[in-house]
Design a protein around this motif. Structure first.
Motif, PDB file in Angstrom:
ATOM      1  N   THR A   1       0.834  -1.207   0.000  1.00 46.36           N
ATOM      2  CA  THR A   1       0.000   0.000   0.000  1.00 46.36           C
ATOM      3  C   THR A   1       0.869   1.258   0.000  1.00 46.36           C
ATOM      4  N   ILE A   2       1.792   1.301  -0.929  1.00 44.06           N
ATOM      5  CA  ILE A   2       2.637   2.478  -1.123  1.00 44.06           C
ATOM      6  C   ILE A   2       2.670   2.797  -2.618  1.00 44.06           C
ATOM      7  N   SER A   3       3.225   3.936  -2.982  1.00 43.35           N
ATOM      8  CA  SER A   3       3.236   4.341  -4.379  1.00 43.35           C
ATOM      9  C   SER A   3       4.311   3.615  -5.168  1.00 43.35           C
ATOM     10  N   HIS A   4       4.130   3.582  -6.478  1.00 44.22           N
ATOM     11  CA  HIS A   4       5.094   2.955  -7.375  1.00 44.22           C
ATOM     12  C   HIS A   4       6.441   3.651  -7.268  1.00 44.22           C
ATOM     13  N   GLU A   5       6.437   4.984  -7.174  1.00 40.77           N
ATOM     14  CA  GLU A   5       7.679   5.751  -7.066  1.00 40.77           C
ATOM     15  C   GLU A   5       8.405   5.431  -5.763  1.00 40.77           C
ATOM     16  N   THR A   6       7.645   5.214  -4.700  1.00 43.50           N
ATOM     17  CA  THR A   6       8.265   4.861  -3.426  1.00 43.50           C
ATOM     18  C   THR A   6       8.958   3.513  -3.520  1.00 43.50           C
ATOM     19  N   VAL A   7       8.333   2.568  -4.210  1.00 40.05           N
ATOM     20  CA  VAL A   7       8.955   1.256  -4.405  1.00 40.05           C
ATOM     21  C   VAL A   7      10.261   1.409  -5.174  1.00 40.05           C
ATOM     22  N   LYS A   8      10.264   2.216  -6.223  1.00 34.32           N
ATOM     23  CA  LYS A   8      11.471   2.428  -7.010  1.00 34.32           C
ATOM     24  C   LYS A   8      12.585   3.000  -6.140  1.00 34.32           C
ATOM     25  N   THR A   9      12.217   3.899  -5.229  1.00 31.22           N
ATOM     26  CA  THR A   9      13.204   4.479  -4.322  1.00 31.22           C
ATOM     27  C   THR A   9      13.788   3.410  -3.406  1.00 31.22           C
ATOM     28  N   TYR A  10      12.913   2.544  -2.872  1.00 32.57           N
ATOM     29  CA  TYR A  10      13.376   1.464  -2.008  1.00 32.57           C
ATOM     30  C   TYR A  10      14.310   0.522  -2.762  1.00 32.57           C
ATOM     31  N   VAL A  11      13.927   0.168  -3.983  1.00 32.62           N
ATOM     32  CA  VAL A  11      14.750  -0.744  -4.784  1.00 32.62           C
ATOM     33  C   VAL A  11      16.128  -0.132  -5.015  1.00 32.62           C
ATOM     34  N   SER A  12      16.162   1.145  -5.352  1.00 35.42           N
ATOM     35  CA  SER A  12      17.437   1.831  -5.582  1.00 35.42           C
ATOM     36  C   SER A  12      18.309   1.815  -4.326  1.00 35.42           C
ATOM     37  N   ARG A  13      17.702   2.064  -3.185  1.00 36.00           N
ATOM     38  CA  ARG A  13      18.452   2.061  -1.920  1.00 36.00           C
ATOM     39  C   ARG A  13      18.985   0.669  -1.594  1.00 36.00           C
ATOM     40  N   ILE A  14      18.161  -0.353  -1.849  1.00 44.91           N
ATOM     41  CA  ILE A  14      18.579  -1.730  -1.585  1.00 44.91           C
ATOM     42  C   ILE A  14      19.809  -2.081  -2.419  1.00 44.91           C
ATOM     43  N   LEU A  15      19.762  -1.768  -3.709  1.00 49.38           N
ATOM     44  CA  LEU A  15      20.876  -2.079  -4.595  1.00 49.38           C
ATOM     45  C   LEU A  15      22.140  -1.353  -4.164  1.00 49.38           C
ATOM     46  N   THR A  16      21.986  -0.095  -3.781  1.00 48.93           N
ATOM     47  CA  THR A  16      23.152   0.697  -3.360  1.00 48.93           C
ATOM     48  C   THR A  16      23.756   0.154  -2.069  1.00 48.93           C
ATOM     49  N   LYS A  17      22.920  -0.106  -1.086  1.00 50.81           N
ATOM     50  CA  LYS A  17      23.410  -0.572   0.209  1.00 50.81           C
ATOM     51  C   LYS A  17      24.080  -1.944   0.134  1.00 50.81           C
ATOM     52  N   LEU A  18      23.569  -2.807  -0.732  1.00 49.47           N
ATOM     53  CA  LEU A  18      24.112  -4.164  -0.836  1.00 49.47           C
ATOM     54  C   LEU A  18      25.162  -4.302  -1.929  1.00 49.47           C
TER      55      LEU A  18
END
Length: 229
Positions: free
Chosen positions: A191-208
């Motif tokens: 229950t979040i926006s598509h743009e928010t998901v994209k932000t999370y995905v980007s952060r995950i890739l960067t952190k890992l």
């Protein structure tokens, strides 16, 4: 991560398959699109690697079973973890080669298609991979990764959590990525926006320290963060 093609420039594609009729078919489908261009064709993996290094295509579409050098080995040479300037690789396969596809993803492929995919699916896949949005068809991913995920799980032992840098929400998103959900499906589930998901995905890739969504899936299963199902 390789940069996507410049705006207005055609997506340059290299086709690699040992069957001439398939190469010709892929080339015809791709060249028929105004935003796509076939810059080369190869009939074996070794030639494919040589051409990819020389021509620097935006995407290489390759089969797995080929003479001289198979598609997995070619993918590793062009897009593996030790490659400084990787080429985006789209692997095509058949259902009875599931395990080979899993190995190709581990080798650095940006996605895969089935050989019986329709022409518009091939075109869409090339565009998706070229844009840097790794292609993982959810239905196929669930079967593929679920089947072979247990094979690469780490042994039960005391170890540092590899996903420790992630927040609880980022970890939740990673789990959904690993189960084959698209960004839209993740947005709906959380229950979040598509743009928010994209932000999370980007952060995950960067952190890992991961290159793309495919690597995130492999990371989750290799480190035992998700069980096969």
């Amino acid at each position: 991560m390789p940069d996507p093609p410049a705006a207005g420039s055609p997506i340059r594609v290299l086709v690699c398959d040992d069957q001439s009729i398939i190469r010709a078919g892929y080339a015809a489908i791709i060249d028929a699109q105004p935003d796509l261009e076939v810059v080369g064709q190869a009939e074996d993996g070794r030639t494919g690697v040589e051409l990819a290094r020389r021509l620097r295509p935006d995407v290489m579409v390759t089969d797995i079973r080929m003479p001289l050098l198979d598609g997995i080995a070619a993918t590793r040479l062009l897009a593996g973890p030790d490659v400084d300037d990787p080429v985006k690789v789209l692997v095509v396969t058949t259902f009875n080669l599931d395990e080979y596809v899993y190995d190709a993803l581990r080798a650095g492929a940006s996605g895969f298609l089935l050989k019986d995919s329709r022409p518009h699916e091939l075109v869409a896949a090339v565009r998706t991979v070229a844009a840097g949005e790794a292609l993982l068809a959810p239905a196929v991913t669930r079967r593929l990764i679920g089947r072979f995920g247990e094979r690469v799980r780490v042994a039960e032992r005391e170890w540092e959590d590899p996903a420790k840098p992630l927040t609880d929400r980022e970890r939740e998103v990673l789990m959904l990525i690993a189960r084959g959900l698209s960004n839209s499906e993740i947005a709906k589930a959380l229950t979040i926006s598509h743009e928010t998901v994209k932000t999370y995905v980007s952060r995950i890739l960067t952190k890992l320290g991961l290159r793309d969504r495919v690597q995130a899936v492999v990371f989750a299963y290799q480190n035992g963060l998700v069980s096969g199902y």
